[in-house]
Design a protein around this motif. Structure first.
Motif, PDB file in Angstrom:
ATOM      1  N   ALA A   1      70.071  49.601 -37.154  1.00  0.00           N
ATOM      2  CA  ALA A   1      71.061  50.317 -37.953  1.00  0.00           C
ATOM      3  C   ALA A   1      70.875  50.064 -39.438  1.00  0.00           C
ATOM      4  N   ARG A   2      70.248  48.929 -39.777  1.00  0.00           N
ATOM      5  CA  ARG A   2      70.011  48.575 -41.175  1.00  0.00           C
ATOM      6  C   ARG A   2      68.582  48.061 -41.326  1.00  0.00           C
ATOM      7  N   VAL A   3      68.056  48.166 -42.538  1.00  0.00           N
ATOM      8  CA  VAL A   3      66.690  47.689 -42.781  1.00  0.00           C
ATOM      9  C   VAL A   3      66.576  46.212 -42.446  1.00  0.00           C
ATOM     10  N   ARG A   4      67.571  45.430 -42.846  1.00  0.00           N
ATOM     11  CA  ARG A   4      67.541  43.990 -42.570  1.00  0.00           C
ATOM     12  C   ARG A   4      67.493  43.718 -41.074  1.00  0.00           C
ATOM     13  N   ASP A   5      68.227  44.504 -40.301  1.00  0.00           N
ATOM     14  CA  ASP A   5      68.220  44.331 -38.848  1.00  0.00           C
ATOM     15  C   ASP A   5      66.826  44.584 -38.280  1.00  0.00           C
ATOM     16  N   ALA A   6      66.159  45.620 -38.795  1.00  0.00           N
ATOM     17  CA  ALA A   6      64.814  45.946 -38.317  1.00  0.00           C
ATOM     18  C   ALA A   6      63.840  44.823 -38.639  1.00  0.00           C
ATOM     19  N   LEU A   7      63.923  44.290 -39.851  1.00  0.00           N
ATOM     20  CA  LEU A   7      63.016  43.211 -40.254  1.00  0.00           C
ATOM     21  C   LEU A   7      63.265  41.955 -39.431  1.00  0.00           C
ATOM     22  N   THR A   8      64.521  41.650 -39.164  1.00  0.00           N
ATOM     23  CA  THR A   8      64.861  40.469 -38.371  1.00  0.00           C
ATOM     24  C   THR A   8      64.367  40.607 -36.939  1.00  0.00           C
ATOM     25  N   ALA A   9      64.414  41.842 -36.418  1.00  0.00           N
ATOM     26  CA  ALA A   9      64.035  42.071 -35.025  1.00  0.00           C
ATOM     27  C   ALA A   9      62.554  41.836 -34.777  1.00  0.00           C
ATOM     28  N   VAL A  10      61.706  42.044 -35.790  1.00  0.00           N
ATOM     29  CA  VAL A  10      60.267  41.853 -35.578  1.00  0.00           C
ATOM     30  C   VAL A  10      59.782  40.497 -36.079  1.00  0.00           C
ATOM     31  N   ALA A  11      60.634  39.783 -36.810  1.00  0.00           N
ATOM     32  CA  ALA A  11      60.222  38.510 -37.398  1.00  0.00           C
ATOM     33  C   ALA A  11      59.824  37.505 -36.312  1.00  0.00           C
ATOM     34  N   GLY A  12      58.666  36.921 -36.480  1.00  0.00           N
ATOM     35  CA  GLY A  12      58.209  35.896 -35.554  1.00  0.00           C
ATOM     36  C   GLY A  12      57.708  36.410 -34.232  1.00  0.00           C
ATOM     37  N   ASP A  13      57.644  37.712 -34.068  1.00  0.00           N
ATOM     38  CA  ASP A  13      57.157  38.296 -32.806  1.00  0.00           C
ATOM     39  C   ASP A  13      55.922  39.137 -33.100  1.00  0.00           C
ATOM     40  N   PRO A  14      54.719  38.592 -32.923  1.00  0.00           N
ATOM     41  CA  PRO A  14      53.502  39.347 -33.243  1.00  0.00           C
ATOM     42  C   PRO A  14      53.305  40.568 -32.360  1.00  0.00           C
ATOM     43  N   GLY A  15      54.033  40.660 -31.277  1.00  0.00           N
ATOM     44  CA  GLY A  15      53.905  41.814 -30.394  1.00  0.00           C
ATOM     45  C   GLY A  15      54.897  42.917 -30.686  1.00  0.00           C
ATOM     46  N   ALA A  16      55.768  42.727 -31.674  1.00  0.00           N
ATOM     47  CA  ALA A  16      56.777  43.732 -32.010  1.00  0.00           C
ATOM     48  C   ALA A  16      56.178  44.803 -32.909  1.00  0.00           C
ATOM     49  N   ARG A  17      56.659  46.026 -32.763  1.00  0.00           N
ATOM     50  CA  ARG A  17      56.188  47.146 -33.574  1.00  0.00           C
ATOM     51  C   ARG A  17      57.385  47.990 -34.009  1.00  0.00           C
ATOM     52  N   PHE A  18      57.304  48.508 -35.237  1.00  0.00           N
ATOM     53  CA  PHE A  18      58.267  49.503 -35.679  1.00  0.00           C
ATOM     54  C   PHE A  18      57.906  50.845 -35.056  1.00  0.00           C
TER      55      PHE A  18
ATOM     56  N   VAL B   1      61.012  48.520 -32.234  1.00  0.00           N
ATOM     57  CA  VAL B   1      62.210  48.584 -33.062  1.00  0.00           C
ATOM     58  C   VAL B   1      62.241  49.955 -33.716  1.00  0.00           C
ATOM     59  N   ASP B   2      63.155  50.785 -33.256  1.00  0.00           N
ATOM     60  CA  ASP B   2      63.249  52.176 -33.704  1.00  0.00           C
ATOM     61  C   ASP B   2      63.882  52.218 -35.094  1.00  0.00           C
ATOM     62  N   VAL B   3      63.117  52.721 -36.071  1.00  0.00           N
ATOM     63  CA  VAL B   3      63.607  52.771 -37.457  1.00  0.00           C
ATOM     64  C   VAL B   3      63.924  54.195 -37.898  1.00  0.00           C
ATOM     65  N   ARG B   4      63.859  55.135 -36.981  1.00  0.00           N
ATOM     66  CA  ARG B   4      63.988  56.538 -37.346  1.00  0.00           C
ATOM     67  C   ARG B   4      65.347  56.863 -37.964  1.00  0.00           C
ATOM     68  N   ARG B   5      66.389  56.153 -37.578  1.00  0.00           N
ATOM     69  CA  ARG B   5      67.728  56.483 -38.085  1.00  0.00           C
ATOM     70  C   ARG B   5      68.152  55.624 -39.273  1.00  0.00           C
ATOM     71  N   LEU B   6      67.232  54.828 -39.799  1.00  0.00           N
ATOM     72  CA  LEU B   6      67.545  54.093 -41.013  1.00  0.00           C
ATOM     73  C   LEU B   6      67.680  55.071 -42.182  1.00  0.00           C
ATOM     74  N   PRO B   7      68.460  54.743 -43.195  1.00  0.00           N
ATOM     75  CA  PRO B   7      68.652  55.659 -44.338  1.00  0.00           C
ATOM     76  C   PRO B   7      67.458  55.639 -45.284  1.00  0.00           C
ATOM     77  N   LEU B   8      66.310  56.021 -44.749  1.00  0.00           N
ATOM     78  CA  LEU B   8      65.072  55.981 -45.524  1.00  0.00           C
ATOM     79  C   LEU B   8      64.400  57.344 -45.583  1.00  0.00           C
ATOM     80  N   ASP B   9      65.157  58.397 -45.328  1.00  0.00           N
ATOM     81  CA  ASP B   9      64.559  59.726 -45.353  1.00  0.00           C
ATOM     82  C   ASP B   9      64.968  60.447 -46.635  1.00  0.00           C
ATOM     83  N   GLY B  10      64.347  61.590 -46.844  1.00  0.00           N
ATOM     84  CA  GLY B  10      64.689  62.415 -47.993  1.00  0.00           C
ATOM     85  C   GLY B  10      63.640  62.377 -49.085  1.00  0.00           C
ATOM     86  N   VAL B  11      63.764  63.339 -49.997  1.00  0.00           N
ATOM     87  CA  VAL B  11      62.854  63.488 -51.123  1.00  0.00           C
ATOM     88  C   VAL B  11      63.692  63.529 -52.396  1.00  0.00           C
ATOM     89  N   ALA B  12      63.274  62.773 -53.415  1.00  0.00           N
ATOM     90  CA  ALA B  12      64.023  62.738 -54.673  1.00  0.00           C
ATOM     91  C   ALA B  12      63.061  62.773 -55.850  1.00  0.00           C
TER      92      ALA B  12
END
Length: 330
Positions: free
Chosen positions: A10-27, A49-60
């Motif tokens: 749900a948040r960028v920090r959550d995504a980073l925490t979910a893969v931390a220390g796990d070499p087999g994890a993928r975004f 770790v599904d990052v598709r719904r993070l607020p990282l889309d759009g063009v500015a």
């Protein structure tokens, strides 16, 4: 497929925490490359770790007239955005040349930069591949390699990078932004991809566990006349045999600025800086275009069966330069 855990961040920090220390994890973004590799057994992640719904889309548009592409922006949305089409037309052309409409609707900007090679030996678990299994060898060296690298390769790997978008971004001096648990960082695309060397499995300079958040196209390149051209083995969706992105500024009969990047010829988008220097400051003539193209391929080291790529790339560079200057029929 091997079993794996799945979670949606749900948040960028959550995504980073979910893969931390796990070499087999993928975004997981659009999954258009990763899921295929999972099906073939090349990738066997322990966690997605599904990052598709993070607020990282759009063009500015940036204050200097550049453009920011959010990492989870789909390729379709990036290509269709009016500011991208107006300021960086080669980016739109590259995306539209890159895949089918269905794939463009799913694939993301960040994921596009991280896609793996389409070398057949990389995808074949029965064959040696240093990119997949470091130290095992490179079957392509003595095998089928007619569509492999002619620039920047090594005895350890001769595969090419498949992205069309990355070639256009390289021509415009794009910058990749990322987040880690230790904070934000950025990498110019010119330093984003690592040289092949003796560890072709190490493909980017991203820190472990980093998540791409955006790509910036600087205002210094906005508005240049630009074009992306791609040669492929069939007219429908296919990866580049050779491609070229060119951005050009001609004023008062002189080339004031030129940017040239090649695809399909190396393990990463190949910026032809020395060729740009040949043309910059000169008149836009066929003779200067030819000298520029010769310089762009001067370091080429073709393999047994892919020497045809060298004159093909030269001709493509000359043709695009002529098109951009309206001199193709002179």
């Amino acid at each position: 497929m091997r079993e794996f855990a799945y979670e949606r961040a749900a948040r960028v920090r959550d995504a980073l925490t979910a893969v931390a220390g796990d070499p087999g994890a993928r975004f997981l973004g659009g999954g258009t490359n990763l899921v295929d590799l999972m099906k073939s057994g090349v990738e066997e992640p322990t966690r997605l770790v599904d990052v598709r719904r993070l607020p990282l889309d759009g063009v500015a548009v940036t204050p200097d007239g550049g453009v920011v592409l959010g990492a989870t922006t789909t390729n379709s949305d990036a290509a269709a955005h009016p500011e991208v089409r107006h300021r960086f037309p080669a980016v739109t052309q590259a995306v539209l040349a890159g895949a089918s409409g269905q794939l463009r609707n799913m694939a993301t900007v960040g994921g596009n930069l991280l896609q793996r090679t389409r070398c057949g030996y990389f995808a074949d678990l029965s064959r040696a591949c240093n990119k997949r299994d470091p130290g095992s060898g490179c079957t392509a060296l003595d095998g089928v390699h007619h569509n492999h690298a002619v620039l920047g390769h090594s005895p350890h790997c001769v595969a090419t990078h498949p992205s069309d978008l990355a070639v256009a971004l390289a021509a415009f001096d794009a910058v990749v932004h990322y987040e880690t648990l230790d904070g934000a960082g950025e990498l110019p695309l010119s330093r984003f991809y690592l040289p092949v060397g003796d560890r072709p499995d190490r493909e980017t300079a991203l820190p472990p566990g980093a998540l791409i958040t955006a790509v910036t196209l600087p205002g210094s390149a906005a508005g240049l006349r630009s074009r992306y051209r791609k040669v492929r083995e069939r007219a429908s969706y296919a990866f580049a045999t050779v491609s070229v992105a060119v951005a050009l500024d001609v004023r008062d009969g002189q080339v004031r600025d030129v940017r040239i990047a090649l695809g399909g010829v190396a393990s990463h988008p190949w910026r032809a800086a020395s060729a740009e220097a040949v043309l910059r400051g000169n008149r836009p003539t066929a003779e200067h275009f030819r000298a520029c193209a010769e310089e762009a391929l001067s370091a080429a080291e073709p393999l047994r069966d892919n020497g045809y790529k060298v004159p093909l790339a030269r001709n493509l560079i000359e043709a695009v330069l002529a098109e951009l200057t309206g001199t193709e029929n002179r």
